[in-house]
Design an enzyme around this catalytic site. Structure first.
Site, PDB file in Angstrom:
ATOM      1  N   LYS A 130      53.048 -50.075  -2.310  1.00 32.12           N
ATOM      2  CA  LYS A 130      54.480 -50.038  -2.613  1.00 32.12           C
ATOM      3  C   LYS A 130      55.224 -49.855  -1.313  1.00 32.12           C
ATOM      4  O   LYS A 130      54.684 -49.289  -0.357  1.00 32.12           O
ATOM      5  CB  LYS A 130      54.801 -48.860  -3.536  1.00 32.12           C
ATOM      6  CG  LYS A 130      56.116 -49.006  -4.274  1.00 32.12           C
ATOM      7  CD  LYS A 130      55.941 -49.838  -5.539  1.00 32.12           C
ATOM      8  CE  LYS A 130      57.246 -50.130  -6.214  1.00 32.12           C
ATOM      9  NZ  LYS A 130      57.014 -50.699  -7.565  1.00 32.12           N
ATOM     10  N   ASP A 170      61.538 -54.555  -6.936  1.00 32.43           N
ATOM     11  CA  ASP A 170      61.577 -53.315  -7.721  1.00 32.43           C
ATOM     12  C   ASP A 170      63.061 -52.944  -7.746  1.00 32.43           C
ATOM     13  O   ASP A 170      63.921 -53.826  -7.545  1.00 32.43           O
ATOM     14  CB  ASP A 170      60.701 -52.216  -7.064  1.00 32.43           C
ATOM     15  CG  ASP A 170      60.455 -51.029  -7.993  1.00 32.43           C
ATOM     16  OD1 ASP A 170      59.594 -51.142  -8.878  1.00 32.43           O
ATOM     17  OD2 ASP A 170      61.132 -49.988  -7.859  1.00 32.43           O
ATOM     18  N   ASN A 244      66.764 -55.554 -14.137  1.00 27.01           N
ATOM     19  CA  ASN A 244      65.790 -56.595 -14.500  1.00 27.01           C
ATOM     20  C   ASN A 244      64.968 -56.207 -15.732  1.00 27.01           C
ATOM     21  O   ASN A 244      64.881 -56.965 -16.699  1.00 27.01           O
ATOM     22  CB  ASN A 244      64.875 -56.861 -13.292  1.00 27.01           C
ATOM     23  CG  ASN A 244      63.720 -57.760 -13.649  1.00 27.01           C
ATOM     24  OD1 ASN A 244      62.677 -57.298 -14.091  1.00 27.01           O
ATOM     25  ND2 ASN A 244      63.903 -59.060 -13.516  1.00 27.01           N
TER      26      ASN A 244
END
Ligand code: NDP
Ligand code: 2IT
Length: 449
Positions: A130, A170, A244
């Protein structure tokens, strides 16, 4: 005298906290996994002998760098950026980039750690990573976002690659940001490859990738209900967020006959008792993705309730889909949901439920789909985007959606296999152990490293 499992867990966590001070989100994510897998490790001592849990909780590496860029007024601005490459035992590092002022090493380590197990559950060859920055895209012009993304990639590019590490989106990183980031990567590397996912269709993206996290979460909840002979038809649902994941969760709920009642952003939530229908959803999507406005405007447009500074968990409904951010459901919120008779929770966001909140869901034995299982559809379709890029093909929408459904159903089956006790499925335990076994076996195959 041998130590009890609880004492082992406490000792393990004490060591982890000591070695990683000031990282509460990371501690929380590790605790949940360790609690599930410790008894399994005790029953399979080879994992304990190889010290596998300690090895999995230390990232392969964490890169921290400065991003210097210029705003529209000519001021020189500085942000921190990171990439935490956690584990690549089963495939190239894979995981999103988050742009939000709250981003720090603890948040990215929790997300990178979770990603290892989530990616393992998809059945696709993807390691866990990440990254992100404390850059806040809110209120920035397109030009500022572009200059920030180009500057960030000017350092990140040397650490990634289609067989090394494949970032995606993200929070705060959507199609616009991926375009700027991928463009700069392509320029510096002089290579068009599948080094980022979430790309637009025009330059190698996959159909269904934008929809995949939200759709997948709804498919997962559908599987949990189906196992008990239920369906989504006619069920009311609370959704948080309006980004999203939330928007495509609402869309799929509508496709499958459920009634979404709420949406939110960091300022508050709207409650539409008539339900957010297709037309209202299209309006909300345009508000959030094109005009980049606030959900409050939905209440003004459609004349429904708006609750400033609050989250939607006090509204009575059958289902809950936390789809905004970590720790958005605390013990009080979880208790309200259970009291109001919630049947199932599908975590679209990563770790949206606090440890105490999760305990409430577990004690009430509701259908609780934890994030690493429920929201794995997003990264799964990212994996399918990598596959399509590798074979230089674009699969049709129906084919990607079918594969997504199959992957979510397989993840559900694995959770049942490892988490079923007396016909009650502990999806947290099931997801953690199923994800763990594959990674642990791969790590052990390589010997001591
Ligand atoms: P977006 O940036 O598209 O949307 C985020 C939404 O959550 C916005 O409505 C935002 O409100 C709200 N939000 C963000 N931070 C906070 C906060 N601190 N408090 C309250 N609300 C907040 O992000 P995504 O939809 O992509 O991501 C949402 C969640 O889903 C995250 O947990 C992410 O890690 C997870 N996820 C995302 C995947 C993906 O494919 N995109 C895949 C798997 C999980 P505001 O506009 O006010 O900031
Ligand atoms: O949390 C996640 O799984 C994501 N943000 C998606 C990661 C990806 O590589 O598609």
């Amino acid at each position: 005298m041998t130590m009890s499992t609880d004492a082992r867990l406490d000792a393990f966590m004490a060591r982890l906290v000591e070695r990683n001070p000031g990282e509460p989100e990371f501690h929380q994510a590790v605790h949940e996994v360790a609690q599930s897998v410790m008894p399994y490790i005790e029953a399979h001592p080879a994992y304990g002998k190889a010290n596998i849990l300690e090895r999995l909780t230390e990232p392969d590496r964490a890169i921290l760098f400065r991003v210097t860029w210029q705003d529209d007024d000519g001021n020189v601005r500085v942000n921190k950026a990171y990439r935490v490459q956690f584990n690549n035992a089963i495939g190239p590092y894979k995981g999103g980039l988050r742009f939000h002022p709250s981003v720090n090493l603890s948040v990215l380590k929790f997300l990178g750690f979770e990603q290892i197990f989530k990616n393992s559950l998809t059945g696709l060859p993807m390691g866990g990573a990440k990254g992100g920055s404390d850059f806040d895209p809110k209120g920035k012009s397109d030009g500022e976002v572009m200059r920030f993304c180009h500057a960030m990639m000017s350092e990140l590019w040397r650490h990634i690659g289609k067989d090394t590490d494949v970032p995606a989106g993200d929070i705060g990183v959507g199609g616009r940001e991926i375009g700027y980031l991928f463009g700069q990567y392509k320029r510096l590397q002089n290579e068009w490859g599948g080094t980022m996912t979430g790309k637009a269709i025009a330059y190698g993206g996959s159909l269904i990738r934008p929809e995949a996290t939200g759709y997948g979460t709804v498919y997962f909840v559908q599987e949990m209900l189906r196992r008990q002979g239920g369906t989504l038809e006619g069920k009311t649902a609370l959704v948080s967020g309006a980004g999203n994941v939330a928007l495509y969760t609402i869309e799929k709920l509508l496709h499958l006959g459920a009634k979404p009642l709420t949406a939110s952003d960091s300022s508050g939530y709207i409650y539409d008792p008539d339900g957010i229908n297709e037309d209202k959803l299209a309006w909300l999507a345009e508000l959030k993705t094109v005009r980049r406005g606030r959900v409050k405007e939905y209440a003004e447009e459609f004349g429904c309730e708006y609750h400033a500074g609050k989250r939607p968990w006090g509204v009575k409904a059958d289902l809950a889909f936390p789809s905004a951010t970590q720790n958005e459901i605390d013990e009080v919120a979880a208790t309200k949901l259970v009291k109001n008779g919630v049947l199932a929770v599908g975590e679209g966001a990563n770790m949206p439920t606090s440890r105490e909140g999760a305990d409430v869901f577990q004690a009430a034995k509701i259908l609780y789909g934890p994030s690493k299982a429920a929201n794995a559809g997003g990264v799964a379709v990212s994996g399918l985007e990598q596959s399509q890029n590798a074979v230089r093909l674009s699969w049709p929408r129906e084919e990607v959606d079918e594969r997504l459904k199959t992957i979510m159903s397989n993840i559900h089956a694995k959770c049942v296999e490892f988490g079923c006790e007396d016909d009650h499925v502990d999806y947290v335990k099931g997801a953690n152990i199923a994800g763990f076994v594959k990674i642990a076996d791969a790590v052990m195959s390589y010997g001591v490293m």
